[in-house]
Design a protein around this motif. Structure first.
Motif, PDB file in Angstrom:
ATOM      1  N   LEU A  96       0.591  -1.658   0.052  1.00 22.83           N
ATOM      2  CA  LEU A  96       0.035   0.158  -0.009  1.00 22.83           C
ATOM      3  C   LEU A  96       0.716   1.243   0.279  1.00 22.83           C
ATOM      4  O   LEU A  96       0.297   2.256  -0.324  1.00 22.83           O
ATOM      5  N   VAL A  97       1.819   1.265   1.084  1.00 26.53           N
ATOM      6  CA  VAL A  97       2.812   2.016   0.345  1.00 26.53           C
ATOM      7  C   VAL A  97       4.235   2.505  -0.497  1.00 26.53           C
ATOM      8  O   VAL A  97       4.540   3.148  -0.272  1.00 26.53           O
ATOM      9  N   ALA A  98       4.006   1.462  -1.349  1.00 27.12           N
ATOM     10  CA  ALA A  98       5.296   1.449  -2.040  1.00 27.12           C
ATOM     11  C   ALA A  98       5.172   2.767  -3.444  1.00 27.12           C
ATOM     12  O   ALA A  98       4.377   3.027  -3.062  1.00 27.12           O
ATOM     13  N   ASP A  99       6.036   3.022  -3.605  1.00 28.12           N
ATOM     14  CA  ASP A  99       6.486   3.916  -4.734  1.00 28.12           C
ATOM     15  C   ASP A  99       6.077   3.724  -5.811  1.00 28.12           C
ATOM     16  O   ASP A  99       6.467   3.201  -6.484  1.00 28.12           O
ATOM     17  N   ILE A 100       4.805   4.182  -6.312  1.00 31.84           N
ATOM     18  CA  ILE A 100       3.871   3.554  -7.741  1.00 31.84           C
ATOM     19  C   ILE A 100       3.169   5.360  -7.260  1.00 31.84           C
ATOM     20  O   ILE A 100       2.902   5.640  -7.021  1.00 31.84           O
ATOM     21  N   ASP A 101       3.629   6.210  -8.835  1.00 29.56           N
ATOM     22  CA  ASP A 101       3.772   7.671  -8.706  1.00 29.56           C
ATOM     23  C   ASP A 101       1.714   7.641  -9.606  1.00 29.56           C
ATOM     24  O   ASP A 101       1.375   8.368  -9.605  1.00 29.56           O
ATOM     25  N   ASP A 102       1.324   6.149 -10.456  1.00 28.40           N
ATOM     26  CA  ASP A 102       0.232   6.293 -11.193  1.00 28.40           C
ATOM     27  C   ASP A 102      -0.086   4.923 -11.062  1.00 28.40           C
ATOM     28  O   ASP A 102       0.421   4.488 -12.243  1.00 28.40           O
ATOM     29  N   VAL A 103      -1.263   4.677 -10.458  1.00 26.75           N
ATOM     30  CA  VAL A 103      -1.548   3.773 -10.925  1.00 26.75           C
ATOM     31  C   VAL A 103      -2.694   3.884 -11.799  1.00 26.75           C
ATOM     32  O   VAL A 103      -3.607   3.690 -10.987  1.00 26.75           O
ATOM     33  N   ARG A 104      -2.251   3.224 -13.013  1.00 28.34           N
ATOM     34  CA  ARG A 104      -3.796   3.289 -13.877  1.00 28.34           C
ATOM     35  C   ARG A 104      -3.637   2.103 -14.862  1.00 28.34           C
ATOM     36  O   ARG A 104      -2.357   1.113 -15.091  1.00 28.34           O
ATOM     37  N   LEU A 105      -4.894   1.713 -15.464  1.00 25.04           N
ATOM     38  CA  LEU A 105      -4.986   0.257 -16.112  1.00 25.04           C
ATOM     39  C   LEU A 105      -4.342   1.192 -17.631  1.00 25.04           C
ATOM     40  O   LEU A 105      -4.401   2.398 -17.964  1.00 25.04           O
ATOM     41  N   PRO A 106      -3.501   0.359 -18.581  1.00 23.47           N
ATOM     42  CA  PRO A 106      -3.235   1.031 -19.956  1.00 23.47           C
ATOM     43  C   PRO A 106      -4.710   1.582 -20.802  1.00 23.47           C
ATOM     44  O   PRO A 106      -5.887   1.581 -20.350  1.00 23.47           O
ATOM     45  N   SER A 107      -3.928   2.965 -21.043  1.00 23.68           N
ATOM     46  CA  SER A 107      -5.216   3.948 -22.121  1.00 23.68           C
ATOM     47  C   SER A 107      -5.383   2.789 -23.029  1.00 23.68           C
ATOM     48  O   SER A 107      -4.530   2.001 -24.196  1.00 23.68           O
ATOM     49  N   LEU A 108      -7.050   2.732 -23.009  1.00 24.03           N
ATOM     50  CA  LEU A 108      -7.450   2.351 -24.346  1.00 24.03           C
ATOM     51  C   LEU A 108      -7.969   3.171 -25.351  1.00 24.03           C
ATOM     52  O   LEU A 108      -8.546   4.163 -24.744  1.00 24.03           O
ATOM     53  N   ARG A 109      -8.285   2.936 -26.345  1.00 21.93           N
ATOM     54  CA  ARG A 109      -9.066   4.259 -27.432  1.00 21.93           C
ATOM     55  C   ARG A 109      -9.287   3.197 -28.368  1.00 21.93           C
ATOM     56  O   ARG A 109      -9.603   2.542 -28.552  1.00 21.93           O
ATOM     57  N   GLY A 110     -10.249   4.371 -28.942  1.00 21.02           N
ATOM     58  CA  GLY A 110     -11.482   3.727 -29.842  1.00 21.02           C
ATOM     59  C   GLY A 110     -12.502   4.456 -29.458  1.00 21.02           C
ATOM     60  O   GLY A 110     -13.380   5.035 -28.106  1.00 21.02           O
ATOM     61  N   LYS A 111     -13.579   4.553 -30.229  1.00 19.50           N
ATOM     62  CA  LYS A 111     -15.116   4.600 -29.814  1.00 19.50           C
ATOM     63  C   LYS A 111     -15.934   3.089 -30.331  1.00 19.50           C
ATOM     64  O   LYS A 111     -15.754   2.316 -31.207  1.00 19.50           O
ATOM     65  N   PHE A 112     -16.719   2.786 -29.320  1.00 23.15           N
ATOM     66  CA  PHE A 112     -17.381   1.857 -29.223  1.00 23.15           C
ATOM     67  C   PHE A 112     -19.258   1.535 -29.636  1.00 23.15           C
ATOM     68  O   PHE A 112     -19.094   2.643 -28.645  1.00 23.15           O
ATOM     69  N   ARG A 113     -20.440   1.153 -29.829  1.00 24.39           N
ATOM     70  CA  ARG A 113     -21.309   1.553 -29.827  1.00 24.39           C
ATOM     71  C   ARG A 113     -21.725  -0.111 -29.042  1.00 24.39           C
ATOM     72  O   ARG A 113     -21.477  -0.660 -29.417  1.00 24.39           O
ATOM     73  N   VAL A 114     -22.614   0.487 -28.177  1.00 21.83           N
ATOM     74  CA  VAL A 114     -23.072  -0.773 -27.167  1.00 21.83           C
ATOM     75  C   VAL A 114     -24.182  -0.368 -26.688  1.00 21.83           C
ATOM     76  O   VAL A 114     -25.274   0.106 -26.733  1.00 21.83           O
ATOM     77  N   PRO A 115     -24.916  -1.514 -27.038  1.00 19.25           N
ATOM     78  CA  PRO A 115     -26.468  -2.023 -26.856  1.00 19.25           C
ATOM     79  C   PRO A 115     -26.939  -1.589 -25.409  1.00 19.25           C
ATOM     80  O   PRO A 115     -26.519  -1.811 -24.317  1.00 19.25           O
ATOM     81  N   SER A 116     -27.976  -1.060 -25.459  1.00 20.47           N
ATOM     82  CA  SER A 116     -28.823  -0.384 -24.217  1.00 20.47           C
ATOM     83  C   SER A 116     -29.317  -2.236 -23.476  1.00 20.47           C
ATOM     84  O   SER A 116     -29.705  -2.638 -24.304  1.00 20.47           O
ATOM     85  N   GLN A 117     -29.478  -2.144 -22.498  1.00 17.70           N
ATOM     86  CA  GLN A 117     -29.484  -3.672 -21.595  1.00 17.70           C
ATOM     87  C   GLN A 117     -30.912  -3.416 -21.054  1.00 17.70           C
ATOM     88  O   GLN A 117     -31.957  -3.969 -20.916  1.00 17.70           O
ATOM     89  N   SER A 118     -31.738  -1.765 -21.354  1.00 17.24           N
ATOM     90  CA  SER A 118     -32.684  -1.907 -20.269  1.00 17.24           C
ATOM     91  C   SER A 118     -33.942  -0.903 -22.234  1.00 17.24           C
ATOM     92  O   SER A 118     -35.084  -1.746 -22.039  1.00 17.24           O
ATOM     93  N   GLU A 119     -33.294  -1.016 -22.709  1.00 24.28           N
ATOM     94  CA  GLU A 119     -33.617  -0.877 -24.377  1.00 24.28           C
ATOM     95  C   GLU A 119     -34.315  -1.060 -25.075  1.00 24.28           C
ATOM     96  O   GLU A 119     -32.667  -0.486 -26.286  1.00 24.28           O
ATOM     97  N   PRO A 120     -34.110  -2.456 -25.793  1.00 24.04           N
ATOM     98  CA  PRO A 120     -33.995  -3.030 -27.284  1.00 24.04           C
ATOM     99  C   PRO A 120     -34.141  -2.019 -28.323  1.00 24.04           C
ATOM    100  O   PRO A 120     -35.145  -1.493 -28.121  1.00 24.04           O
ATOM    101  N   GLY A 121     -33.031  -2.063 -29.307  1.00 20.42           N
ATOM    102  CA  GLY A 121     -32.981  -1.123 -30.387  1.00 20.42           C
ATOM    103  C   GLY A 121     -31.896   0.033 -30.705  1.00 20.42           C
ATOM    104  O   GLY A 121     -31.845   0.694 -30.934  1.00 20.42           O
ATOM    105  N   ARG A 122     -31.617   0.844 -29.044  1.00 14.78           N
ATOM    106  CA  ARG A 122     -31.169   1.727 -28.496  1.00 14.78           C
ATOM    107  C   ARG A 122     -29.450   1.213 -28.284  1.00 14.78           C
ATOM    108  O   ARG A 122     -29.160  -0.049 -28.014  1.00 14.78           O
ATOM    109  N   PHE A 123     -28.638   2.531 -28.655  1.00 20.12           N
ATOM    110  CA  PHE A 123     -27.294   1.765 -28.986  1.00 20.12           C
ATOM    111  C   PHE A 123     -26.558   3.393 -27.830  1.00 20.12           C
ATOM    112  O   PHE A 123     -26.886   4.175 -28.252  1.00 20.12           O
TER     113      PHE A 123
END
Length: 138
Positions: free
Chosen positions: A100-127
């Motif tokens: 927990l006290v380790a010398d880590i300047d910045d702990v982040r997941l690797p950057s991902l780039r892009g745009k995606f269409r994701v379907p709505s879970q509650s409204e069929p046909g909506r993205f």
């Protein structure tokens, strides 16, 4: 045998911090494992030996090898996050504090780039458009 799992996890996190694994970082990881041979006998060090040997086997490092190493480091981070107190990590209260006290300047997941269409879970046909550069979602 000294438990170095938390130190190795911290090193993996620092390598992944900028979203890219470089040849220098792969060398740093291999060097750390060479200086801590006891870490190579337990998880996660044991998982890193063969992939690192394969990277250096031909005398050159390519993007595909570094990408494969990055995926392995991410999977190790995920496994650590899921099971931090199991035998997999063999941690103690002292190693938790150390991590927990380790010398880590910045702990982040690797950057991902892009745009995606994701379907709505509650409204069929909506993205929704998810933009990972932002990140944002409509």
């Amino acid at each position: 045998m000294e438990d170095n799992s938390s130190q190795l996890i911290a090193l993996c996190a620092s390598i992944l911090g900028d979203g890219e694994v470089t040849a220098d970082e792969a060398y740093e990881l291999a060097d750390w494992l060479n200086r801590h041979p006891e870490a190579c006998e337990q998880w996660p060090g044991k998982e890193l030996i063969k992939p690192l040997q394969e990277i250096w086997a031909d005398g050159s490092v390519n993007r595909r090898e570094l990408h494969r190493l990055a995926r392995l480091l991410i999977s190790i981070q995920r496994e650590w996050a899921r099971h931090p107190k199991t035998d997999i990590s063999s941690i103690t209260d002292d190693s938790i504090r150390e991590f927990l006290v380790a010398d880590i300047d910045d702990v982040r997941l690797p950057s991902l780039r892009g745009k995606f269409r994701v379907p709505s879970q509650s409204e069929p046909g909506r993205f929704y458009e998810v933009d990972l550069n932002g990140p944002s979602c409509t």
